[in-house]
Design a protein around this motif. Sequence first.
Motif, mmCIF file in Angstrom:
data_model
loop_
_atom_site.group_PDB
_atom_site.id
_atom_site.type_symbol
_atom_site.label_atom_id
_atom_site.label_comp_id
_atom_site.label_asym_id
_atom_site.label_seq_id
_atom_site.Cartn_x
_atom_site.Cartn_y
_atom_site.Cartn_z
ATOM 1 N N GLN A 101 84.482 54.514 -16.695
ATOM 2 C CA GLN A 101 83.734 53.259 -16.726
ATOM 3 C C GLN A 101 83.617 52.670 -15.320
ATOM 4 O OE1 GLN A 101 82.150 52.434 -19.622
ATOM 5 N NE2 GLN A 101 83.088 54.396 -20.186
ATOM 6 N N LEU A 102 84.682 52.797 -14.537
ATOM 7 C CA LEU A 102 84.639 52.317 -13.156
ATOM 8 C C LEU A 102 83.667 53.148 -12.315
ATOM 9 C CD1 LEU A 102 88.432 51.572 -12.605
ATOM 10 C CD2 LEU A 102 86.562 49.914 -12.392
ATOM 11 N N SER A 103 83.583 54.441 -12.617
ATOM 12 C CA SER A 103 82.606 55.286 -11.925
ATOM 13 C C SER A 103 81.190 54.807 -12.204
ATOM 14 C CB SER A 103 82.770 56.747 -12.361
ATOM 15 O OG SER A 103 84.004 57.274 -11.947
ATOM 16 N N LYS A 104 80.933 54.474 -13.456
ATOM 17 C CA LYS A 104 79.607 53.967 -13.817
ATOM 18 C C LYS A 104 79.334 52.624 -13.141
ATOM 19 C CE LYS A 104 79.593 56.293 -18.334
ATOM 20 N NZ LYS A 104 79.615 56.104 -19.806
ATOM 21 N N LEU A 105 80.362 51.765 -13.105
ATOM 22 C CA LEU A 105 80.223 50.438 -12.499
ATOM 23 C C LEU A 105 79.900 50.530 -11.008
ATOM 24 C CD1 LEU A 105 80.651 47.299 -12.744
ATOM 25 C CD2 LEU A 105 83.037 47.731 -12.127
ATOM 26 N N THR A 106 80.462 51.540 -10.348
ATOM 27 C CA THR A 106 80.291 51.681 -8.898
ATOM 28 C C THR A 106 79.277 52.747 -8.516
ATOM 29 O OG1 THR A 106 82.132 53.268 -8.766
ATOM 30 C CG2 THR A 106 82.676 50.930 -8.507
ATOM 31 N N ASP A 107 78.497 53.192 -9.475
ATOM 32 C CA ASP A 107 77.476 54.222 -9.228
ATOM 33 C C ASP A 107 78.078 55.482 -8.617
ATOM 34 O OD1 ASP A 107 75.443 52.459 -10.129
ATOM 35 O OD2 ASP A 107 75.329 51.537 -8.142
ATOM 36 N N GLY A 108 79.292 55.822 -9.048
ATOM 37 C CA GLY A 108 79.932 57.041 -8.593
ATOM 38 C C GLY A 108 80.691 56.920 -7.286
ATOM 39 N N ASN A 301 80.595 40.300 -6.527
ATOM 40 C CA ASN A 301 80.128 38.985 -6.981
ATOM 41 C C ASN A 301 79.666 38.992 -8.431
ATOM 42 O OD1 ASN A 301 80.610 37.496 -4.641
ATOM 43 N ND2 ASN A 301 78.618 38.001 -3.746
ATOM 44 N N GLN A 302 79.381 40.158 -8.974
ATOM 45 C CA GLN A 302 78.952 40.261 -10.375
ATOM 46 C C GLN A 302 80.129 40.367 -11.346
ATOM 47 O OE1 GLN A 302 75.742 43.213 -10.962
ATOM 48 N NE2 GLN A 302 75.432 43.177 -8.746
ATOM 49 N N LEU A 303 81.348 40.499 -10.815
ATOM 50 C CA LEU A 303 82.522 40.709 -11.653
ATOM 51 C C LEU A 303 83.344 39.433 -11.767
ATOM 52 C CD1 LEU A 303 83.608 44.188 -10.233
ATOM 53 C CD2 LEU A 303 82.235 43.725 -12.276
ATOM 54 N N LYS A 304 83.584 38.992 -12.966
ATOM 55 C CA LYS A 304 84.341 37.770 -13.194
ATOM 56 C C LYS A 304 85.804 37.953 -12.797
ATOM 57 C CE LYS A 304 85.484 34.398 -16.798
ATOM 58 N NZ LYS A 304 85.341 34.047 -18.244
#
Length: 327
Positions: A101-108, A301-304
């Motif tokens: 999921q973190l890979s997806k969040l950071t575009d790999g 900035n998009q992460l709470k």
Amino acid sequence: MFRYFFIVLAVTTISNIGFSQQIYKRTLTLMGSRFDITVVATEKIKAHQYIDQAVEEISRIEKLISSWDKSSQTSLINTNAGIRAVTVDKELFDLIHRAIQLSKLTDGAFDISYASMDQIWKFDNSMTTMPTEQDINASVARVGYHNIIMDKEKSTVYLTKKGMKIGFGAIGKGYAADKAKDLLVKQGVIAGIINASGDMNTWGNQPDGSEWKVAITNPMNKNNAFALLPVVNSAVVTSGNYEKYVVLEGKRYTHIIDPRTGYPSTGIISVTVFAPKAELADALATSVFVMGIETGVNRINQLKGVECIIIDDQGDIHTSNHITIHQ
């Protein structure tokens, strides 16, 4: 993707006069790295019992996620890459799932399959020429979180390409810090810090009621700190590349490699991330290096509940929306 962390813990020295609670700390080597375990307690014997429990928990996690231990479930996954799926404990399954999921969040930019990469970059002063484009492309041929197949019902993990490997070097110590903290909180420890070589998680306050604070090292002058910031029931990770790098053809290359391209990140020398969990902060600190300043700050900035401080290779400071540095 080895990283060098340097973060200084600022702990107020407290006498036992007027305070029933005191600070107890132990420094030791775990997971191949320095760990500082700090607890607040009323009795020395009890405090060290708590620390012993934290050490036991960290050692348990190391056995689970180690890719060096041939008997670990992680090693079994790697050994069977391209051959078959491997049944794993729910804890490891969930950790790998979160990593994807973190890979997806950071575009790999974050990818636990980076472990497949050949070590063509050397940061021991032995490199004198750039690796060839062919060698770099070959080093990333087996990298890609998309090739990690998970079956939740069967609790299996399958690496689809032979030679693929997963590794937790960019998330494991943060996870261990989180788990040790969770264990101590359940045991009734009212305050403390787990510092895993700069992957730090805190809870509670110091015995005098003040907040725990961290001093962020100035990478342009490592003898000085450029900021002293409070950390309240949260985690902080500082990732720096100011000691492990190589200069080739007049350009500085860090040891933090982009798993998508095989090339080192450039332009940043230090990233500090504040987050609810050290696991998350650990992964994001590496990712910001790879994503770069503009994309990295925008993603944070998009992460709470997540903030960051970035120092670029010119010594300039960049922060996310809710951090202000007064110089």
